[in-house]
Design an enzyme around this catalytic site. Sequence first.
Site, mmCIF file in Angstrom:
data_model
loop_
_atom_site.group_PDB
_atom_site.id
_atom_site.type_symbol
_atom_site.label_atom_id
_atom_site.label_comp_id
_atom_site.label_asym_id
_atom_site.label_seq_id
_atom_site.Cartn_x
_atom_site.Cartn_y
_atom_site.Cartn_z
ATOM 1 C CD GLN A 181 -2.992 -0.883 0.259
ATOM 2 O OE1 GLN A 181 -3.364 0.360 -0.033
ATOM 3 N NE2 GLN A 181 -3.971 -1.863 -0.001
ATOM 4 C CB THR A 242 5.072 -19.603 -18.122
ATOM 5 O OG1 THR A 242 5.336 -21.002 -18.398
ATOM 6 C CG2 THR A 242 5.392 -18.744 -19.356
ATOM 7 C CB CYS A 328 -8.898 -10.209 1.478
ATOM 8 S SG CYS A 328 -7.956 -9.292 2.664
HETATM 9 N N1 PLP Z 1 -0.920 -6.619 1.292
HETATM 10 C C1 PLP Z 1 -1.532 -5.757 1.734
HETATM 11 C C2 PLP Z 1 -1.087 -4.669 2.434
HETATM 12 C C3 PLP Z 1 -2.897 -5.370 0.626
HETATM 13 O O1 PLP Z 1 -3.663 -4.307 0.751
HETATM 14 C C4 PLP Z 1 -2.767 -6.619 -0.229
HETATM 15 C C5 PLP Z 1 -4.085 -6.506 -1.170
HETATM 16 O O2 PLP Z 1 -4.977 -6.522 -0.781
HETATM 17 C C6 PLP Z 1 -2.079 -7.673 -0.325
HETATM 18 C C7 PLP Z 1 -0.985 -7.885 0.675
HETATM 19 C C8 PLP Z 1 -2.296 -8.651 -1.124
HETATM 20 O O3 PLP Z 1 -2.056 -8.349 -2.502
HETATM 21 P P1 PLP Z 1 -2.339 -9.197 -3.876
HETATM 22 O O4 PLP Z 1 -3.668 -8.877 -4.027
HETATM 23 O O5 PLP Z 1 -1.352 -8.708 -4.924
HETATM 24 O O6 PLP Z 1 -2.110 -10.553 -3.452
#
Ligand code: PLP
Length: 392
Positions: A181, A242, A328
Amino acid sequence: MKLPIYLDNHATTPVDPAVFEAMAPYFLEKFGNASSTNHSFGREAERAVEHSRRIIAEAIGAEPDEIYFTGGATESINLAILGTAQSYYGKGRHIVSVVTEHSAVIDSLKLLEQKGFEITLLPVDKSGSVDVELVEKSLKDETILVSVMTANNETGSINKVEAIGNICGEKGILFHTDATQAIGKIPFNVSTVPASLASLTGHKIYGPKGVGVLFIRKTSPRIKLVPQTHGGGHENGVRSGTLNVPGIVGLGKAVQLSAELFDEETARIKSLRDRLYSGLQSEVSGIEINGSMDNRLPNNLNVRFKNVRAENIITEIRDIAVSTGAACSSASPKPSRILKALGLSDEQAYSSVRFGVGRFNTEEEIDYAVEKFSKTVKMLRESSPLAELSTK
Ligand code: PLP
């Protein structure tokens, strides 16, 4: 002004048209496999990958051979943490991190805990940051890794990663930082932040989804990770698979744009964020900031609206995209664990909204959001002043 308005730029960002343009040929005519260097298609793809690697390395103060492409920050983090644990467990089995880390960190650590590692998860203060002294005190002879994010995805809280990295360096402990971030929002450079490992991703900086980087320092000390994917030995044997050539091209272009636009963009986005906050403050009562206004990313605003459920605000406002927590975990009905870690009650966490301002937002959109949120909060408070916060 076009509706709906996107103010959820911590979850993801739209791909910048210049990034898309750079990527497009690599889907169609320049489709070669970057490992097929025995012919011109492959060599063209390989050149594009190496060009991106150099751009990214330069932008974060690394060497090109310290940049490893992955499928995003989650994968980079898994590789950093699990790869370190498997490589250095002979030295010790203690890892230190922080409660507010992304689930990619927390869940990797849980897995290690099940395998016999000792995990210390440190608390944060009211601003959402971990105390540097607390990190130092938590270190033991058996500590092999400290993982502390540069900035948080919900509250935008910034950690003192330079100081933490220095302490780890002095004690010979590896330091990983999730800079996902932070990139493009605050300065991040591995020549000043002595991270051994750093994770980043494309889709938070107007690049594509599903592509990221793990920075692995190659000197003092040279870090050796046990790979987490096995196969063709790509990326120096560290990450088989790949290479996602269009994605890597897009990530390189996104990083380049972020670096070029940095000063102008961070100032403009901060002023939009401040306009949003002061607009809301002047229009609605009972609004409070989560975390501190000083120690946060310039694009982040996380506020609570007293006596209103954020979920209800969001349901009412259909033409503005914001969030009640990390993308998430937004399917989870539980209050945000990040806000709880800052000391908020369940009620306060349930009444919190995360705004993420981005490159393509305008003043007009911000003013519209202020008006819409103010009206909706007032309406919800009037319609059910006490029922709003009753537990579900
Ligand atoms: N770390 C942080 C602080 C994030 O905000 C995110 C994204 O949601 C991630 C890790 C994971 O990233 P990615 O979506 O590329 O797997």
